[in-house]
Design a protein around this motif. Structure first.
Motif, PDB file in Angstrom:
ATOM      1  N   PRO A 188       0.730  -1.275   0.124  1.00 32.54           N
ATOM      2  CA  PRO A 188      -0.047  -0.141  -0.102  1.00 32.54           C
ATOM      3  C   PRO A 188       0.700   1.250   0.151  1.00 32.54           C
ATOM      4  O   PRO A 188       0.113   2.424  -0.551  1.00 32.54           O
ATOM      5  CB  PRO A 188      -0.804  -0.161   1.215  1.00 32.54           C
ATOM      6  N   PHE A 189       2.037   1.144   0.630  1.00 30.49           N
ATOM      7  CA  PHE A 189       2.818   2.472   0.711  1.00 30.49           C
ATOM      8  C   PHE A 189       3.381   2.750  -0.738  1.00 30.49           C
ATOM      9  O   PHE A 189       3.168   3.939  -1.087  1.00 30.49           O
ATOM     10  CB  PHE A 189       4.048   2.374   1.599  1.00 30.49           C
ATOM     11  N   ALA A 190       3.773   1.924  -1.555  1.00 31.03           N
ATOM     12  CA  ALA A 190       4.338   1.985  -2.902  1.00 31.03           C
ATOM     13  C   ALA A 190       3.072   2.509  -3.670  1.00 31.03           C
ATOM     14  O   ALA A 190       3.358   3.221  -4.601  1.00 31.03           O
ATOM     15  CB  ALA A 190       4.817   0.752  -3.347  1.00 31.03           C
ATOM     16  N   VAL A 191       1.914   1.995  -3.447  1.00 29.43           N
ATOM     17  CA  VAL A 191       0.574   2.367  -4.374  1.00 29.43           C
ATOM     18  C   VAL A 191       0.250   3.882  -4.002  1.00 29.43           C
ATOM     19  O   VAL A 191      -0.009   4.577  -4.932  1.00 29.43           O
ATOM     20  CB  VAL A 191      -0.399   1.460  -3.955  1.00 29.43           C
ATOM     21  N   SER A 192       0.363   4.115  -2.897  1.00 31.92           N
ATOM     22  CA  SER A 192      -0.058   5.584  -2.305  1.00 31.92           C
ATOM     23  C   SER A 192       0.779   6.454  -2.765  1.00 31.92           C
ATOM     24  O   SER A 192       0.610   7.525  -3.436  1.00 31.92           O
ATOM     25  CB  SER A 192      -0.080   5.521  -0.943  1.00 31.92           C
ATOM     26  N   ASP A 193       2.067   6.225  -3.019  1.00 36.60           N
ATOM     27  CA  ASP A 193       3.108   7.102  -3.557  1.00 36.60           C
ATOM     28  C   ASP A 193       2.985   7.181  -5.032  1.00 36.60           C
ATOM     29  O   ASP A 193       3.187   8.208  -5.938  1.00 36.60           O
ATOM     30  CB  ASP A 193       4.643   6.596  -3.389  1.00 36.60           C
ATOM     31  N   THR A 194       2.500   6.171  -5.765  1.00 34.27           N
ATOM     32  CA  THR A 194       2.321   6.013  -7.113  1.00 34.27           C
ATOM     33  C   THR A 194       0.824   6.718  -7.517  1.00 34.27           C
ATOM     34  O   THR A 194       0.963   7.793  -8.493  1.00 34.27           O
ATOM     35  CB  THR A 194       2.218   4.775  -7.712  1.00 34.27           C
ATOM     36  N   GLN A 195       0.148   6.923  -6.663  1.00 40.07           N
ATOM     37  CA  GLN A 195      -1.081   7.556  -6.777  1.00 40.07           C
ATOM     38  C   GLN A 195      -0.872   9.100  -6.714  1.00 40.07           C
ATOM     39  O   GLN A 195      -1.138   9.950  -7.457  1.00 40.07           O
ATOM     40  CB  GLN A 195      -2.327   7.242  -6.007  1.00 40.07           C
ATOM     41  N   ALA A 196      -0.121   9.354  -5.876  1.00 34.50           N
ATOM     42  CA  ALA A 196       0.578  10.669  -5.534  1.00 34.50           C
ATOM     43  C   ALA A 196       1.186  11.085  -6.963  1.00 34.50           C
ATOM     44  O   ALA A 196       1.124  12.461  -7.215  1.00 34.50           O
ATOM     45  CB  ALA A 196       1.231  10.932  -4.269  1.00 34.50           C
ATOM     46  N   ALA A 197       2.178  10.511  -7.452  1.00 27.72           N
ATOM     47  CA  ALA A 197       2.714  10.704  -8.569  1.00 27.72           C
ATOM     48  C   ALA A 197       1.947  11.182  -9.740  1.00 27.72           C
ATOM     49  O   ALA A 197       2.179  11.976 -10.286  1.00 27.72           O
ATOM     50  CB  ALA A 197       3.753   9.812  -8.867  1.00 27.72           C
ATOM     51  N   ILE A 198       1.069  10.288 -10.078  1.00 23.03           N
ATOM     52  CA  ILE A 198      -0.012  10.677 -10.975  1.00 23.03           C
ATOM     53  C   ILE A 198      -0.842  11.706 -10.803  1.00 23.03           C
ATOM     54  O   ILE A 198      -0.876  12.651 -11.752  1.00 23.03           O
ATOM     55  CB  ILE A 198      -0.923   9.334 -11.047  1.00 23.03           C
ATOM     56  N   ARG A 199      -1.246  12.168  -9.711  1.00 25.26           N
ATOM     57  CA  ARG A 199      -1.858  13.338  -9.302  1.00 25.26           C
ATOM     58  C   ARG A 199      -0.652  14.431  -9.642  1.00 25.26           C
ATOM     59  O   ARG A 199      -1.329  15.649 -10.075  1.00 25.26           O
ATOM     60  CB  ARG A 199      -2.409  13.265  -7.910  1.00 25.26           C
ATOM     61  N   MET A 200       0.174  14.300  -9.220  1.00 28.47           N
ATOM     62  CA  MET A 200       1.426  15.495  -9.397  1.00 28.47           C
ATOM     63  C   MET A 200       1.646  15.740 -10.820  1.00 28.47           C
ATOM     64  O   MET A 200       1.575  17.036 -11.271  1.00 28.47           O
ATOM     65  CB  MET A 200       2.481  15.043  -8.698  1.00 28.47           C
ATOM     66  N   VAL A 201       1.634  14.752 -11.571  1.00 27.73           N
ATOM     67  CA  VAL A 201       1.917  14.976 -12.962  1.00 27.73           C
ATOM     68  C   VAL A 201       0.816  15.572 -13.509  1.00 27.73           C
ATOM     69  O   VAL A 201       0.786  16.385 -14.551  1.00 27.73           O
ATOM     70  CB  VAL A 201       2.228  13.807 -13.626  1.00 27.73           C
ATOM     71  N   ARG A 202      -0.601  15.220 -13.392  1.00 29.22           N
ATOM     72  CA  ARG A 202      -1.782  15.858 -14.068  1.00 29.22           C
ATOM     73  C   ARG A 202      -1.890  17.249 -13.377  1.00 29.22           C
ATOM     74  O   ARG A 202      -2.248  18.189 -14.128  1.00 29.22           O
ATOM     75  CB  ARG A 202      -2.863  14.946 -13.724  1.00 29.22           C
ATOM     76  N   SER A 203      -1.569  17.557 -12.260  1.00 36.73           N
ATOM     77  CA  SER A 203      -1.729  18.755 -11.889  1.00 36.73           C
ATOM     78  C   SER A 203      -0.681  19.943 -12.139  1.00 36.73           C
ATOM     79  O   SER A 203      -1.038  20.883 -12.229  1.00 36.73           O
ATOM     80  CB  SER A 203      -1.831  18.987 -10.059  1.00 36.73           C
ATOM     81  N   HIS A 204       0.412  19.515 -12.852  1.00 37.64           N
ATOM     82  CA  HIS A 204       1.216  20.092 -13.251  1.00 37.64           C
ATOM     83  C   HIS A 204       1.372  19.945 -14.834  1.00 37.64           C
ATOM     84  O   HIS A 204       2.260  20.505 -15.377  1.00 37.64           O
ATOM     85  CB  HIS A 204       2.779  19.579 -12.719  1.00 37.64           C
ATOM     86  N   ALA A 205       0.313  19.531 -15.431  1.00 39.13           N
ATOM     87  CA  ALA A 205       0.343  19.112 -16.964  1.00 39.13           C
ATOM     88  C   ALA A 205       0.711  20.635 -17.663  1.00 39.13           C
ATOM     89  O   ALA A 205       1.457  20.381 -18.595  1.00 39.13           O
ATOM     90  CB  ALA A 205      -0.920  18.619 -17.421  1.00 39.13           C
ATOM     91  N   ALA A 206      -0.008  21.611 -17.520  1.00 34.05           N
ATOM     92  CA  ALA A 206       0.386  22.838 -18.203  1.00 34.05           C
ATOM     93  C   ALA A 206       1.788  23.194 -17.959  1.00 34.05           C
ATOM     94  O   ALA A 206       2.334  23.669 -19.062  1.00 34.05           O
ATOM     95  CB  ALA A 206      -0.688  23.902 -17.684  1.00 34.05           C
ATOM     96  N   PRO A 229      -2.808  15.658 -20.073  1.00 29.59           N
ATOM     97  CA  PRO A 229      -3.264  15.035 -18.827  1.00 29.59           C
ATOM     98  C   PRO A 229      -3.933  13.915 -19.002  1.00 29.59           C
ATOM     99  O   PRO A 229      -4.326  13.002 -18.227  1.00 29.59           O
ATOM    100  CB  PRO A 229      -4.281  16.149 -18.164  1.00 29.59           C
ATOM    101  N   ALA A 230      -4.585  13.466 -20.452  1.00 23.40           N
ATOM    102  CA  ALA A 230      -5.279  12.486 -20.794  1.00 23.40           C
ATOM    103  C   ALA A 230      -4.533  11.170 -21.354  1.00 23.40           C
ATOM    104  O   ALA A 230      -4.960  10.266 -21.802  1.00 23.40           O
ATOM    105  CB  ALA A 230      -6.125  12.645 -21.961  1.00 23.40           C
ATOM    106  N   ARG A 231      -3.079  11.358 -21.417  1.00 25.72           N
ATOM    107  CA  ARG A 231      -2.197  10.381 -21.614  1.00 25.72           C
ATOM    108  C   ARG A 231      -0.901  10.344 -20.650  1.00 25.72           C
ATOM    109  O   ARG A 231       0.173  10.598 -21.114  1.00 25.72           O
ATOM    110  CB  ARG A 231      -1.490  10.871 -23.141  1.00 25.72           C
ATOM    111  N   VAL A 232      -1.458  10.033 -19.661  1.00 28.80           N
ATOM    112  CA  VAL A 232      -0.367   9.762 -18.438  1.00 28.80           C
ATOM    113  C   VAL A 232      -0.203   8.222 -18.017  1.00 28.80           C
ATOM    114  O   VAL A 232      -1.266   7.869 -17.551  1.00 28.80           O
ATOM    115  CB  VAL A 232      -0.989  10.474 -17.277  1.00 28.80           C
ATOM    116  N   GLY A 233       0.672   7.470 -18.199  1.00 32.43           N
ATOM    117  CA  GLY A 233       0.873   6.066 -18.114  1.00 32.43           C
ATOM    118  C   GLY A 233       1.952   5.776 -16.991  1.00 32.43           C
ATOM    119  O   GLY A 233       2.647   6.752 -16.549  1.00 32.43           O
ATOM    120  N   ILE A 234       1.954   4.610 -16.301  1.00 27.79           N
ATOM    121  CA  ILE A 234       2.955   4.152 -15.605  1.00 27.79           C
ATOM    122  C   ILE A 234       3.437   2.827 -16.165  1.00 27.79           C
ATOM    123  O   ILE A 234       2.884   1.847 -16.843  1.00 27.79           O
ATOM    124  CB  ILE A 234       2.396   3.875 -14.033  1.00 27.79           C
ATOM    125  N   LEU A 235       4.723   2.672 -16.002  1.00 26.51           N
ATOM    126  CA  LEU A 235       5.713   1.540 -16.454  1.00 26.51           C
ATOM    127  C   LEU A 235       6.359   0.961 -15.413  1.00 26.51           C
ATOM    128  O   LEU A 235       7.387   1.694 -14.740  1.00 26.51           O
ATOM    129  CB  LEU A 235       6.633   1.922 -17.687  1.00 26.51           C
TER     130      LEU A 235
END
Length: 300
Positions: A157-175, A181-187
């Motif tokens: 869960p800790f890794a997942v929580s940080d990954t979710q935070a990363a996705i939110r961070m990228v989208r919130s700084h998209a501009a 923001p509609a093409r944000v992926g994880i690998l």
């Protein structure tokens, strides 16, 4: 992660190193070659009193352990115009949740990925506390690789929580970061692939990835989120950690109506992200790049 034979380099003496380079068994390394990093908000606190440490697996392979402050590393893309809107890929390295393979599954992949027309980020997520200093880290590695100890599910869960935070961070700084923001992926790789899967399955409304990739990760299960994103998955048949899993997850993903690309290589072991083996697994990145283009993620 690289395979066990190379992990033994962590336990080697400092022969050949510059005098004074080794301190308590850890070879100091330079800061990650990125222009910027941002701290991620912590939504699932955990106490980890031990300081972060870095170890050099080989001269070009660095590991970080006792990560207690999640960060998003922004990879400088010199191949894209600075103001061009582009898709984003967040790399999630593996390491059994006990360390992060920052070169093999982070920086080295980023160097190849930036040429595909994407903006690349590397997630430095929190790892399990392994005690203070290199000796404690070495003992944890022995458990993971020599004794084959399993990582408890409640560590994820800790890794997942940080990954979710990363996705939110990228989208919130998209501009600001010139990202679609509609093409944000994880690998993800290994434990990072487990994290990618769990993040996708969590299906949080504000942290859903638009496309996902798993390199030598899980292939078994039936939990597919509603409106599952396109999935790219590769694994070698002789993978020491996941070879006993069936392919039920991939079947369930297809049955849900979502897109799946899967490659089962006859050989390649575990940890081939940036380490050529002379097997067909060496082609995984080129196939991933083609998959990004085929799914209209890149090439726009």
């Amino acid at each position: 992660m690289k395979r066990l034979a190379l992990i033994a380099a962590l336990w080697a003496t400092s022969a050949g190193a510059a005098p004074g380079a080794w301190v308590d068994g850890v070879l100091p390394v330079t800061n990650p070659p990125v222009s910027k990093s941002v701290d991620l908000p912590v939504t699932l606190p955990r106490d980890n009193p031990a300081p972060e440490g870095w170890a050099q697996q080989t001269p070009d392979q660095r590991l970080v352990y006792n990560v207690n402050k999640p960060q998003l590393l922004l990879w400088p893309n010199t191949t894209l115009p600075a103001d061009r809107q582009a898709p984003a890929v967040i790399l999630v390295p593996g390491g059994g949740f006990q360390f992060l393979a920052m070169d093999n599954e982070g920086f080295d992949v980023a160097k190849r990925l930036e040429k595909q027309g994407v903006r690349v980020f590397i997630l430095k997520y929190r790892t399990l506390p392994v005690g203070n200093g290199f000796a404690a880290f070495k003992q944890a590695l022995a458990g993971l690789f020599q004794r084959g100890e399993k990582v408890k599910d409640d560590d994820r869960p800790f890794a997942v929580s940080d990954t979710q935070a990363a996705i939110r961070m990228v989208r919130s700084h998209a501009a600001q970061w010139h990202i679609d923001p509609a093409r944000v992926g994880i690998l993800g790789f290994s434990a990072g692939a487990m994290t990618v899967l769990a993040t996708t399955q969590a299906n949080a409304a504000d942290a859903r990835p638009d496309f996902v990739g798993m390199v030598y990760g899980p292939t078994q299960g039936t939990d597919v989120p509603a409106h599952a994103p396109p999935l790219f998955s590769v694994i070698a048949a002789d993978d020491r950690f996941f070879k006993d899993q069936d392919l039920s997850l991939l079947h369930a993903w297809r049955q849900s109506g979502a897109s799946v690309e899967f490659h089962l290589y006859s050989a390649g072991g575990h940890g081939f992200a940036s380490q050529p083996n002379g097997t067909t697994s060496d082609a995984w990145f080129d196939q991933y790049a083609l998959w990004l283009k085929d799914n209209k993620i890149t090439g726009k």
